[in-house]
Scaffold this motif. Structure first.
Motif, short mmCIF file in Angstrom:
data_model
loop_
_atom_site.label_atom_id
_atom_site.label_comp_id
_atom_site.label_asym_id
_atom_site.label_seq_id
_atom_site.Cartn_x
_atom_site.Cartn_y
_atom_site.Cartn_z
N UNK A 116 0.74 -1.40 -0.02
CA UNK A 116 0.04 -0.11 0.01
C UNK A 116 0.89 1.14 0.00
N UNK A 117 1.87 1.26 0.73
CA UNK A 117 2.83 2.45 0.79
C UNK A 117 3.41 2.53 -0.49
N UNK A 118 3.92 1.41 -1.14
CA UNK A 118 4.42 1.56 -2.51
C UNK A 118 3.34 2.26 -3.41
N UNK A 119 2.20 2.13 -3.27
CA UNK A 119 1.31 2.63 -4.20
C UNK A 119 1.02 4.40 -4.03
N UNK A 120 1.17 4.36 -2.53
CA UNK A 120 0.97 5.96 -2.21
C UNK A 120 2.53 6.76 -2.76
N UNK A 122 4.20 5.85 -5.53
CA UNK A 122 3.72 5.94 -7.00
C UNK A 122 3.01 7.16 -7.06
N UNK A 123 1.96 7.22 -6.30
CA UNK A 123 0.77 8.48 -6.41
C UNK A 123 1.60 9.77 -6.49
N UNK A 124 2.31 9.59 -5.47
CA UNK A 124 2.93 11.04 -4.99
C UNK A 124 4.22 11.45 -5.92
N UNK A 125 4.53 10.42 -7.09
CA UNK A 125 5.54 10.62 -7.82
C UNK A 125 6.85 10.42 -7.30
N UNK A 126 6.99 9.91 -6.22
CA UNK A 126 8.43 9.96 -5.58
C UNK A 126 9.24 9.02 -6.49
N UNK A 127 8.67 7.98 -7.04
CA UNK A 127 9.19 7.01 -7.90
C UNK A 127 9.82 7.77 -9.01
N UNK A 133 16.93 3.28 -5.20
CA UNK A 133 15.82 2.25 -5.02
C UNK A 133 15.71 1.94 -3.48
N UNK A 134 17.17 2.07 -2.76
CA UNK A 134 17.26 1.63 -1.48
C UNK A 134 16.38 2.79 -0.56
N UNK A 135 16.60 3.98 -0.92
CA UNK A 135 15.79 4.83 -0.20
C UNK A 135 14.11 4.85 -0.43
N UNK A 136 13.89 4.39 -1.51
CA UNK A 136 12.51 3.92 -1.86
C UNK A 136 11.87 2.75 -1.07
N UNK A 137 12.93 1.69 -0.70
CA UNK A 137 12.31 0.87 -0.08
C UNK A 137 12.46 0.97 1.44
N UNK A 142 9.58 2.18 6.42
CA UNK A 142 9.55 3.30 7.42
C UNK A 142 7.76 3.53 7.69
N UNK A 143 7.21 3.80 6.74
CA UNK A 143 5.72 4.18 6.75
C UNK A 143 4.82 2.93 7.03
N UNK A 144 5.29 1.71 6.91
CA UNK A 144 4.44 0.45 7.25
C UNK A 144 4.65 0.38 8.40
N UNK A 145 5.88 0.57 9.03
CA UNK A 145 6.20 0.29 10.39
C UNK A 145 5.62 1.01 11.39
N UNK A 146 5.36 2.49 10.63
CA UNK A 146 4.84 3.45 11.59
C UNK A 146 3.28 3.38 11.71
N UNK A 147 3.05 2.80 10.58
CA UNK A 147 1.27 2.67 10.46
C UNK A 147 1.04 1.52 11.31
#
Length: 183
Positions: A116-120, A122-127, A133-137, A142-147
């Protein structure tokens, strides 16, 4: 629905009811199968132990709210629906939150939230920006663990704020976190 899925759902329903009534630690396979009116071996036809059953319930009920909707629902709706599910099943999840290991709620929840975070992202154009790639991961993790951490805290507090309000706060946290990067 196949017969095996019906049987699995019946076992899961009885298990959830027993966990709510007597607690996760006191639920045994014998108690589950006695209450379901099925023979004990039937449990082992589908599940190795009660930990695997918890995993199956989580995948069947909660994860489908993420993965089945990723292609056509906005992430905000997915988050709200997921939190509503947890709110409706909060007593069960509070009672199963405390076991660790390969089948832990936290591990599965985190892994599936990363999609889900990956989709967010992508939607926010960070990709599309110059993010390695390591920062993206790292951001996904980070956000998954926070959530996950905040969801568990919310569940353990008895869902004192509604799922809708909690979802809005999570959306705000996501958007504020990505706002500076997307400018």
């Amino acid at each position: 629905m196949t017969g095996s899925l019906i049987t699995q759902k019946k076992i899961a329903k009885v298990f959830k009811q027993l966990v709510i009534e007597i607690g996760f630690e006191k639920v045994t396979i014998a108690k589950i199968m006695l209450a379901s009116g099925m023979r004990r071996q039937t449990f082992y036809d589908y599940f190795q132990d009660k930990y695997e059953l918890v995993d199956w319930i989580f995948r069947q009920e909660a994860i489908e709210k993420i993965e089945d909707n990723l292609a056509y629902e906005g992430w905000e709706i997915i988050v709200e629906n997921l939190l509503k599910y947890f709110e409706e099943n909060q007593v069960f999840y509070r009672k199963v939150l405390f076991f660790d290991g390969q089948n832990s709620f936290q591990e599965y929840y985190t892994r599936h939230l990363e999609a889900l975070i990956h989709q967010v992202l992508v939607l926010k154009k960070i990709e599309n920006e110059e993010v390695e790639q390591s920062d993206h991961q790292f951001l996904e993790e980070f956000y998954a663990n926070a959530f996950v951490t905040l969801t568990i805290k919310w569940l353990l507090s008895g869902c004192k704020v509604s799922a809708e309000l909690f979802a809005r706060k999570m959306k705000l946290a996501f958007l504020m976190g990505f706002e500076e990067k997307t400018k």
